[in-house]
Design an enzyme around this catalytic site. Structure first.
Site, PDB file in Angstrom:
ATOM      1  CG  ASP A 254      -1.986   1.048   1.229  1.00  0.00           C
ATOM      2  OD1 ASP A 254      -2.452   1.394   0.129  1.00  0.00           O
ATOM      3  OD2 ASP A 254      -2.366   1.526   2.311  1.00  0.00           O
ATOM      4  CG  HIS A 259       2.263   6.750  -1.081  1.00  0.00           C
ATOM      5  ND1 HIS A 259       1.898   7.183  -2.326  1.00  0.00           N
ATOM      6  CD2 HIS A 259       1.128   6.249  -0.517  1.00  0.00           C
ATOM      7  CE1 HIS A 259       0.609   6.964  -2.514  1.00  0.00           C
ATOM      8  NE2 HIS A 259       0.114   6.395  -1.433  1.00  0.00           N
ATOM      9  CE  LYS A 355      -3.656   2.296   6.504  1.00  0.00           C
ATOM     10  NZ  LYS A 355      -3.919   3.555   5.800  1.00  0.00           N
TER      11      LYS A 355
HETATM   12  C1  BG6 Z   1      -3.076   5.824   0.214  1.00  0.00           C
HETATM   13  C2  BG6 Z   1      -3.167   4.528   0.970  1.00  0.00           C
HETATM   14  O1  BG6 Z   1      -2.435   5.645  -1.014  1.00  0.00           O
HETATM   15  O2  BG6 Z   1      -2.338   6.763   0.994  1.00  0.00           O
HETATM   16  C3  BG6 Z   1      -3.840   4.738   2.314  1.00  0.00           C
HETATM   17  O3  BG6 Z   1      -3.911   3.580   0.195  1.00  0.00           O
HETATM   18  C4  BG6 Z   1      -3.120   5.816   3.098  1.00  0.00           C
HETATM   19  O4  BG6 Z   1      -3.864   3.521   3.062  1.00  0.00           O
HETATM   20  C5  BG6 Z   1      -2.933   7.073   2.242  1.00  0.00           C
HETATM   21  O5  BG6 Z   1      -3.908   6.115   4.246  1.00  0.00           O
HETATM   22  C6  BG6 Z   1      -2.042   8.071   2.961  1.00  0.00           C
HETATM   23  O6  BG6 Z   1      -2.051   9.287   2.245  1.00  0.00           O
HETATM   24  P1  BG6 Z   1      -1.968  10.679   2.997  1.00  0.00           P
HETATM   25  O7  BG6 Z   1      -1.879  11.690   1.912  1.00  0.00           O
HETATM   26  O8  BG6 Z   1      -3.230  10.792   3.825  1.00  0.00           O
HETATM   27  O9  BG6 Z   1      -0.753  10.611   3.862  1.00  0.00           O
END
Ligand code: BG6
Length: 503
Positions: A254, A259, A355
């Site tokens: 994920d 990211h 999380k």
């Molecule tokens: C998403 C994930 O891509 O990014 C989520 O699928 C996560 O699980 C989210 O919560 C986090 O993004 P941000 O911008 O809220 O830090």
């Protein structure tokens, strides 16, 4: 027509994006109403959309223009009413919203039916179009294949046709390669915009400016001076209502190859020779290609148990809806990466995400090595240097530099101090969602912030050896609301000083 080979980022001023139709598959989904429309609204407010801009939503549900517009309007109004919403404008400007709504139409359509695409081709004719896939990843190829078959990916004279693909792009190296190969059988790479919303965050985009527009940092940006780099994306939220998705995905898939690796690239890549999209993306791919693939001793998997987050009792992961009672899916992962190149050999990059942790905190902490000679005898020898550079991405948006100073007084004693820059205080900015730059860039054909096929594959190559290990190993259980499994030494998630922004 703008091409994929030039970047508007190197030119001053803002141009109105060329006229086009943005076609959103998944028009009734969360992404569309929570992120895409608020971003389009902000682009209207910034006068960046052409008079002849149109947006068409396609989804399986029976609905019509009026009902769709009402749902979109209710969502954006709820943001204006909710001070805790991530996008919280003072009010919604009704002229700007009406302007957008007068260009928004809804079509019921089954994306597995070729007729949906033939009808779309009829409506679009020779217009430029962006096909935005705001759908579950299992629909990516079925949609793209049918767009190709209907001739919708052929660019009419003087117009463009582009694809925006959300994550997850594949679920391992082999599936990402396969998806790339299929897509590139019907579209050119220059038409494909693989999105990673972390690249829409201003503090992330600013990392390259800070590193490469100043002399201050780059001379020390190497293993000789940098002892380790921590990259954190900690969340307090659980899996919300996404049990099905999360069970099959887990924290590693994920968050990490997408990211966190984008943050890694911004922190560690070499300077590109220009802001040309391919120059930037080639440097990212080169960096990722130098990262050693992970082994099972380089990763820690965790799963949250019941606990208390922000004063509220929350259930454990295995008690969440649509989660197996004996699930081994990880809700936390930490990884230790080594980059095998001249600049970084010997500096570990520690990545963690999870999380239900103690705090929401997305940041990059660069720890400098201690001074080579301990000149200050009255200070206990530090095992860790106080010198750090911290890129705060969420929820704070800023940069902090921490260092030692002499504590005022007659003897020479060192004390930690810090200086903090805040984007929110430093600039007069209206609230944004984070997709504005991404949508605008796509309309301009500037792919700098998007993932190229080879970058995606280079990322999956690193995590591929440990993807299944997550399922084979029993995760380390951690209490919700804590710092995660007790694995390596990390900056505590709730540390206050000096990482807290002075008031
Ligand atoms: C998403 C994930 O891509 O990014 C989520 O699928 C996560 O699980 C989210 O919560 C986090 O993004 P941000 O911008 O809220 O830090």
């Amino acid at each position: 027509m703008p091409t994929n080979g030039s970047s508007h980022r190197s030119k001053p001023g803002h141009a109105t994006a060329p006229a086009c139709t943005m076609v959103i598959f998944g028009a009734r989904g969360d992404l569309t109403k929570r992120l895409l429309f608020p971003s389009l609204y902000n682009l209207v407010e910034m006068s960046l959309l052409d008079e002849d801009f149109k947006v068409e939503g396609i989804d399986i549900a029976e609905s019509d223009d009026a009902a769709w517009r009402k749902g979109l309007g209710d969502t954006i109004d709820s943001f204006a009413d909710d001070p805790d919403a991530e996008f919280h404008p003072d009010h919604i400007d009704s002229d700007a919203w009406d302007w957008l709504m007068s260009r928004a139409t809804y079509q019921r359509g089954d994306v597995t039916d070729a007729k949906t695409f033939d009808a779309l081709a009829e409506r679009l004719k020779d217009r430029s179009a962006i096909f935005y896939l705001a759908v579950s990843s299992r629909f990516f190829w079925p949609i793209i294949e049918r767009l190709g078959a209907a001739g919708l990916l052929e660019e009419p004279d003087g117009a463009f046709r582009r694809l925006v693909i959300e994550k997850p792009f594949g679920h391992d190296l082999a599936s990402a390669r396969e998806l790339n190969t299929k897509i590139l059988s019907v579209a050119q790479e220059a038409q494909v915009f693989r999105i990673d919303h972390f690249m829409g965050k201003e503090p992330v985009q600013s990392i390259l400016a800070m590193r490469f527009a100043n002399r201050l940092f780059e001379p020390i940006w190497r293993s000789e001076h940098i002892e380790r780099v921590e990259i954190t994306a900690a969340e307090t939220i659980g899996i919300e209502s996404r049990g099905h998705f999360y069970e099959a995905t887990g924290a590693l898939r994920d968050m990490v190859p997408n990211h966190l690796f984008q943050l890694l690239c911004m922190a560690a890549m070499d300077p590109p020779s220009s802001l040309d999209p391919d120059a930037v993306r080639s440097e990212k791919t080169r960096l990722l290609s130098a990262v050693a693939p992970l082994g099972k001793d380089d990763v820690v998997f965790g799963q949250y148990e019941a606990g208390t987050v922000d004063g509220k009792a929350v259930p454990g992961y295995r008690d969440e809806a649509d989660v197996a009672a004996d699930s081994r899916t990880e809700t936390y992962v930490a990884a230790r990466l080594m980059i095998n190149n001249w600049r970084w050999a010997g500096t570990p990059f520690l990545l963690r995400t999870g999380k239900r942790l103690a705090a929401r905190r997305t940041e990059i902490v660069v720890h400098l090595r201690p001074a080579p000679f301990a000149l200050f005898p009255n200070t206990p020898q530090r095992t860790d240097s106080a010198s750090r550079i911290i890129f705060s991405i969420d929820p704070k948006h800023g940069i902090e530099i921490a260092f030692d100073v002499k504590q005022p007084g007659p003897d020479v004693t060192l004390a930690p101090a810090a200086t903090w820059f805040s984007f929110d205080k430093g600039f007069d900015r209206s609230p944004t969602v984070g997709y504005e730059a991404l949508l605008y860039d796509c309309m301009l054909g500037d792919a700098t912030l998007f993932q190229r096929a080879d970058t995606i594959e280079a990322a999956w190559r690193i995590v591929d050896p440990v993807l299944n290990h997550a399922q084979d190993a029993v995760p380390a259980f951690y209490e919700a609301g804590g710092d995660g499994p007790d694995d390596w030494t990390w900056t505590p998630l709730k540390s206050v000083a000096p990482s807290d922004e002075p008031s």
